[in-house]
Enzyme design. Structure first.
Site, short mmCIF file in Angstrom:
data_model
loop_
_atom_site.label_atom_id
_atom_site.label_comp_id
_atom_site.label_asym_id
_atom_site.label_seq_id
_atom_site.Cartn_x
_atom_site.Cartn_y
_atom_site.Cartn_z
N SER A 32 9.04 77.69 46.91
CA SER A 32 10.90 78.39 46.41
C SER A 32 10.18 76.66 45.76
CB SER A 32 11.70 77.39 47.40
OG SER A 32 11.09 76.29 48.33
N ASP A 86 3.59 70.73 51.05
CA ASP A 86 4.75 70.52 52.42
C ASP A 86 4.09 69.45 52.39
OD1 ASP A 86 5.33 73.30 53.01
OD2 ASP A 86 2.83 73.24 53.73
N GLU A 105 -4.61 79.93 47.68
CA GLU A 105 -4.13 78.78 47.00
C GLU A 105 -5.59 77.44 46.40
OE1 GLU A 105 0.17 78.44 48.56
OE2 GLU A 105 -0.78 76.74 49.52
C1 5RP Z 1 2.55 77.93 50.21
C2 5RP Z 1 2.86 75.99 50.38
C3 5RP Z 1 3.63 75.81 49.45
O1 5RP Z 1 3.59 75.74 48.42
C4 5RP Z 1 4.41 75.07 50.48
O2 5RP Z 1 4.89 76.17 51.67
C5 5RP Z 1 5.51 74.26 49.85
O3 5RP Z 1 6.55 75.49 49.48
P1 5RP Z 1 8.15 75.08 48.85
O4 5RP Z 1 8.21 74.84 47.70
O5 5RP Z 1 8.33 75.83 49.08
O6 5RP Z 1 8.94 73.12 49.56
O7 5RP Z 1 1.90 75.76 50.67
O8 5RP Z 1 1.70 78.31 50.59
#
Ligand code: 5RP
Length: 219
Positions: A32, A86, A105
């Site tokens: 997001s 996260d 990633e």
């Molecule tokens: C996806 C990721 C995202 O960067 C992580 O989940 C953070 O997501 P958000 O910006 O929705 O909080 O590692 O695999």
């Protein structure tokens, strides 16, 4: 209703635009916060050659924004990678993969000179591990890997009904208090059948932009 988290994400995403340089191919993560970055990047698309994306979700959003999506194999080394997380500690070591895109990633992070991570304040922790660590596994190895993760002190939970863009499964590992992120990253990735651990310590972010409604601070 806009929450403090939403506005923190947006401010961090906008701040990341300062790392853009003309003619770049930009690595773009998933989630997001990155979606807000892509939306902002759309207005500057004429400045960049294109983007390498970490997920089909981001590729679709980039294409819809009129930004060309390139293959990493033809793009070569990237100057800049922008992605969320996260969790981050103050040493810019991360837990990533809540959105399931951790393998691509980690590949893009490894191939990029500068990794700018964008988060809101709620993602900053003293010790990584409050957020369950995503581990991408080859499907036939899932139960074996889960037993090895228990031996490492974690409680793996299978993310059922979910397949990564690579056709693999995810175990979310709860209960790890990650005092040595590099050691845990290596230990998990040494388990046969593991594709990627969602701990990013070998290649941490170079800059973490932490947004909250009052502004953006840099780690
Ligand atoms: C996806 C990721 C995202 O960067 C992580 O989940 C953070 O997501 P958000 O910006 O929705 O909080 O590692 O695999």
């Amino acid at each position: 209703m806009t929450t403090d988290t939403d506005s923190g994400k947006k401010l961090a995403a906008l701040e990341a635009l300062k790392w853009l340089e003309d003619g770049m191919v930009v690595g773009v993560g998933t989630g997001s916060t990155v979606n807000l970055f892509i939306d902002a990047l759309a207005a500057q698309r004429h400045r960049i050659r294109g983007a390498v994306s970490s997920s089909s979700a981001s590729s679709q959003r980039l294409a819809a924004a009129g930004i060309e999506v390139l293959d990493l194999n033809s793009a070569g080394s990237l100057e800049l990678y922008v992605d969320g997380a996260d969790e981050t500690d103050t040493h810019r070591r991360l837990v990533k993969g809540g959105g399931g895109a951790l393998t691509r990633e980690k590949i893009i992070a490894a191939a990029s000179r500068k990794f700018v991570c964008i988060v809101d304040e709620s993602k900053v922790v003293d010790v990584l591990g409050r957020f369950p660590v995503p581990v991408e596994v080859i499907p036939m190895a899932r139960s074996y890997v889960a037993r090895q993760l228990v031996a490492l002190g974690g409680q793996p939970v299978w993310r059922e009904q979910y397949l990564t863009d690579n056709g693999n499964q995810i175990l979310d590992v709860h209960g790890l208090r990650i005092l040595d992120p590099l050691a845990i990253e290596n230990a998990i990735e040494n388990i046969t059948g593991v594709v990627t651990a969602g701990v990013f310590a070998r290649r941490p972010a170079d800059v973490v932009l932490v947004g909250d409604p009052g502004g953006v601070r840099k780690l």
